[in-house]
Design an enzyme around this catalytic site. Structure first.
Site, PDB file in Angstrom:
ATOM      1  N   GLU A   1      -9.639  -6.111  13.469  1.00 52.61           N
ATOM      2  CA  GLU A   1     -10.567  -6.409  12.386  1.00 52.61           C
ATOM      3  C   GLU A   1     -10.736  -7.914  12.252  1.00 52.61           C
ATOM      4  O   GLU A   1      -9.761  -8.665  12.371  1.00 52.61           O
ATOM      5  CB  GLU A   1     -10.042  -5.841  11.063  1.00 52.61           C
ATOM      6  CG  GLU A   1     -10.001  -4.332  11.037  1.00 52.61           C
ATOM      7  CD  GLU A   1      -9.454  -3.762   9.738  1.00 52.61           C
ATOM      8  OE1 GLU A   1      -9.526  -2.542   9.570  1.00 52.61           O
ATOM      9  OE2 GLU A   1      -8.967  -4.560   8.886  1.00 52.61           O
TER      10      GLU A   1
ATOM     11  N   SER B   1     -12.707  -5.420   8.594  1.00 46.57           N
ATOM     12  CA  SER B   1     -12.031  -4.884   7.424  1.00 46.57           C
ATOM     13  C   SER B   1     -13.078  -4.399   6.435  1.00 46.57           C
ATOM     14  O   SER B   1     -14.209  -4.902   6.401  1.00 46.57           O
ATOM     15  CB  SER B   1     -11.182  -5.980   6.784  1.00 46.57           C
ATOM     16  OG  SER B   1     -10.844  -5.650   5.460  1.00 46.57           O
TER      17      SER B   1
ATOM     18  N   ASP C   1      -2.412  -3.837   7.727  1.00 46.71           N
ATOM     19  CA  ASP C   1      -3.548  -4.638   8.183  1.00 46.71           C
ATOM     20  C   ASP C   1      -3.549  -6.008   7.513  1.00 46.71           C
ATOM     21  O   ASP C   1      -3.808  -7.021   8.148  1.00 46.71           O
ATOM     22  CB  ASP C   1      -4.864  -3.921   7.840  1.00 46.71           C
ATOM     23  CG  ASP C   1      -5.095  -2.684   8.673  1.00 46.71           C
ATOM     24  OD1 ASP C   1      -4.263  -2.387   9.539  1.00 46.71           O
ATOM     25  OD2 ASP C   1      -6.109  -1.992   8.446  1.00 46.71           O
TER      26      ASP C   1
ATOM     27  N   CYS D   1      -2.320   3.108   3.300  1.00 43.00           N
ATOM     28  CA  CYS D   1      -3.070   2.046   3.966  1.00 43.00           C
ATOM     29  C   CYS D   1      -4.158   2.646   4.861  1.00 43.00           C
ATOM     30  O   CYS D   1      -4.211   3.854   5.092  1.00 43.00           O
ATOM     31  CB  CYS D   1      -2.115   1.161   4.756  1.00 43.00           C
ATOM     32  SG  CYS D   1      -2.784  -0.477   5.143  1.00 43.00           S
ATOM     33  N   ASP D   2      -5.006   1.794   5.399  1.00 49.08           N
ATOM     34  CA  ASP D   2      -6.267   2.196   6.022  1.00 49.08           C
ATOM     35  C   ASP D   2      -6.146   3.304   7.071  1.00 49.08           C
ATOM     36  O   ASP D   2      -6.911   4.261   7.056  1.00 49.08           O
ATOM     37  CB  ASP D   2      -6.924   0.991   6.696  1.00 49.08           C
ATOM     38  CG  ASP D   2      -7.295  -0.102   5.720  1.00 49.08           C
ATOM     39  OD1 ASP D   2      -6.880  -0.019   4.558  1.00 49.08           O
ATOM     40  OD2 ASP D   2      -7.987  -1.037   6.116  1.00 49.08           O
ATOM     41  N   LYS D   3      -5.236   3.143   8.022  1.00 46.28           N
ATOM     42  CA  LYS D   3      -5.190   4.067   9.157  1.00 46.28           C
ATOM     43  C   LYS D   3      -4.346   5.298   8.862  1.00 46.28           C
ATOM     44  O   LYS D   3      -4.418   6.288   9.581  1.00 46.28           O
ATOM     45  CB  LYS D   3      -4.658   3.353  10.410  1.00 46.28           C
ATOM     46  CG  LYS D   3      -5.344   2.036  10.724  1.00 46.28           C
ATOM     47  CD  LYS D   3      -6.847   2.160  10.754  1.00 46.28           C
ATOM     48  CE  LYS D   3      -7.536   0.813  10.857  1.00 46.28           C
ATOM     49  NZ  LYS D   3      -7.337  -0.093   9.715  1.00 46.28           N
TER      50      LYS D   3
ATOM     51  N   CYS E   1       0.823  -1.216   0.000  1.00 42.31           N
ATOM     52  CA  CYS E   1       0.000   0.000   0.000  1.00 42.31           C
ATOM     53  C   CYS E   1       0.856   1.263   0.000  1.00 42.31           C
ATOM     54  O   CYS E   1       0.448   2.296  -0.532  1.00 42.31           O
ATOM     55  CB  CYS E   1      -0.905   0.027   1.231  1.00 42.31           C
ATOM     56  SG  CYS E   1      -1.908  -1.451   1.467  1.00 42.31           S
TER      57      CYS E   1
END
Length: 568
Positions: free
Chosen positions: A453, A479, A89, A130-132, A57
């Protein structure tokens, strides 16, 4: 190039650090990192990169950060690149390491705030993959409230095997298929090797793409920044343009708190509802609103969901991946459609220096014949997919992702597990069967700690073909790749003595999305009996960052922020 006589008013933070004889030591340090004499008269623009080899990512973000820096320099600023962390993740999912995922959002926000505050940057560009990374960047931008622009690292291209598109969720679901005997080790290995072809964030409308689209809808990134492939000339050009835009918002005096308002957050909720986005958006929007001192509650998602349909046929529950949306025009045409239907606030300011309506005025529509974005006359779902549930199991609220394909009501028998690993073993061993409600508890923000998650167990359930026959509920989260009949963010969490802690295997649980209710069907007397003998578990961590997070975090219905107690 702008007249250098204007730099004084643009150097509110850097000027005091480098101007005057007494600041010679500061200038000496900056000479060593490449400053020239003329650079000391320019506003400093911090470029917050989340580059790392930890995850695909973010593996390319150093290149994008350099493009952003070049754009800021071209506009008349002096760019300084600095780094913060990222975690993966996808790699840590289903392990103890996943407990650090949500924590990383707070660490990223803290670290960007720390560097920018210390170094006196006049403006910021932040990059997330990435997500966070993304909510972490936005939280930092809002705390500092200095002119800022966000850049999304971009979506990954799909992997391919036997003419079928693959992504990371394909691998998680293949684990369940392998456990069920549907595929063998060789086939699992083929899927594993083909699913992730290179840089970029997970390819469906999972959390990374959800948050990128949300940030664009808020007005903090350039138009269509959220809908570009990570490896593309367009993403490099977008990054350079964002560097120039950071200088532009500095000149215009436009700050993040001018952009992120109640209206712009409602725009973001509307857009991610139309896209069928991740449940994690609820958690992150609440945290962003808290930072901006905007009143936002979980019920706002329910309110907006009543009038906004799901229009995007995107994974995990749909057919297409983000790169296919990119090919037909990205996010901008969808936003224009929503605006024309009166579902967006067009008067919100954006980092272009124009309102959302002005940004969308001259954009075109999607090509005829495309099937990714449905018309309002034929939606995937007539109302939103993010359903807020309450009831005796979740008086503080819970979040369900109901696409409509898995049904809207589930009544079943509880099978209770004290953590994700225990549940995963049972699922792979075939102990979870049709009619079960898998209960995974002590995975909340404090009890986990870190609110892991549950992609591994939900994907295993889907891979075994039980997606419509088994429900899963948890005080953890999901997720963006999760689909099926799932309920997370149960508040209060088990660790805090929520009713989830008192559920026993064999109990009946009812999940009703139409009534927006989740309840445990036991008597009040039985509930009192169980509560008398329940004991709060000891903390799993007593030192380090996880212990700090568990001590400081708010509950899921308040965004799991770590500074809620400081609310003034």
């Amino acid at each position: 190039m702008n007249d250098k006589s204007s730099y004084g008013e643009l150097r509110k933070f850097s000027g005091p650090l480098v101007d005057g004889a007494e600041r010679a030591p500061s200038r000496a340090m900056l000479h060593a990192v490449g400053f020239k004499e003329e650079d000391f008269k320019k506003p400093q623009i911090g470029i917050a990169s989340t580059w790392s080899q930890v995850t695909p990512c973010n593996m390319h973000i150093d290149e994008l950060a350099r493009e952003a820096a070049a754009g800021a320099d071209e506009a008349g600023g002096k760019a300084i690149i600095f780094n913060t962390i990222t975690i993966s993740d996808g790699i840590s999912m289903g392990s103890e390491g996943m407990k650090y995922s949500l924590v990383s959002r707070e660490v990223i926000a803290d670290s960007i705030e720390t560097v920018a505050g210390c170094q006196g940057f006049d403006a910021l560009v932040t990059l997330g993959g990435c997500d966070k990374n993304m909510p972490g960047c936005v939280i930092a931008m809002l705390r500092l409230n200095r002119p800022s622009v966000f850049i999304y690292g971009g979506t990954i291209l799909p992997g391919c095997l036997s003419n079928k598109n693959l992504d990371i969720v394909s691998v998680f679901e293949a684990v369940g298929q392998r456990a069920k005997g549907k595929i063998d080790d060789s086939q699992l290995g083929q899927i594993e090797r083909c699913a992730i072809p290179g840089p970029g964030s997970c390819g469906g409308m999972y959390t990374a793409n959800t948050m990128a689209c949300a940030i664009e809808a808020m007005g903090l990134s350039l138009p269509n920044s959220s809908a570009m492939a990570a490896v593309s000339p367009e993403k490099r050009a977008d990054s350079r343009a964002a560097g120039r835009a950071a200088y532009g918002v500095l000149e215009k005096g436009i700050r993040p708190l001018d952009i992120v308002t109640r209206k712009s957050l409602e725009n973001a909720i509307t857009v991610i509802t139309a896209l069928g986005g991740s449940t994690n958006a609820v958690l992150h929007f609440l945290a962003i609103a808290h930072t901006a001192r905007i009143k936002l509650e979980i019920d706002d998602f329910k309110r907006i969901g009543k009038r906004v349909p799901v229009l995007a046929d995107l994974k995990p529950s749909g057919r297409f991946v983000m790169s296919e949306l990119v090919k037909i025009g990205g996010l901008v045409p969808l936003m224009k459609r929503l605006l024309e239907k009166g579902l967006l606030h067009g008067d919100c300011m954006t980092v272009t220096g124009k309102t959302l309506e002005e940004n969308l005025r001259n954009c075109g529509d999607y090509p005829s014949g495309q099937e990714i974005i449905r018309p309002f006359s034929d939606p995937i779902k007539k109302t939103g997919h993010l359903v807020i549930l309450r009831g005796n199991l979740a008086p503080g609220g819970a979040v369900a992702k109901i696409s409509g394909k898995e049904g809207e009501r589930f009544e079943g028998t509880a099978k209770v597990y004290g953590g994700e690993e225990e549940a995963m073993k049972a699922i792979l061993a075939g102990k979870v069967v049709k009619g079960d409600v898998v209960v995974i508890r002590y995975e909340g923000p404090r009890g986990g700690p870190g609110m892991r998650e549950m992609l591994a167990p939900t994907s295993a359930i889907m891979g075994e073909g039980l997606g419509k026959d088994v429900a899963l509920i948890t005080d953890g989260r999901f997720s963006g790749g999760t689909h099926g009949f799932v309920v997370g963010h149960i508040t209060p969490e088990a660790y805090d003595g929520g009713l989830l802690a008192l559920v026993k295997s064999g109990d009946r649980i009812v999940i009703d999305a139409r009534a927006q209710e989740i309840r445990l069907e036991i008597s009040a007397a039985e509930m009192r009996k169980r509560r008398k003998v329940w004991k709060k578990p000891k903390p799993r961590y007593t030192r380090g960052v996880l212990a700090k997070f568990a001590h400081l975090t708010a509950d899921a219905s308040h965004g799991a922020v770590t500074d809620e107690g400081l609310r003034l």
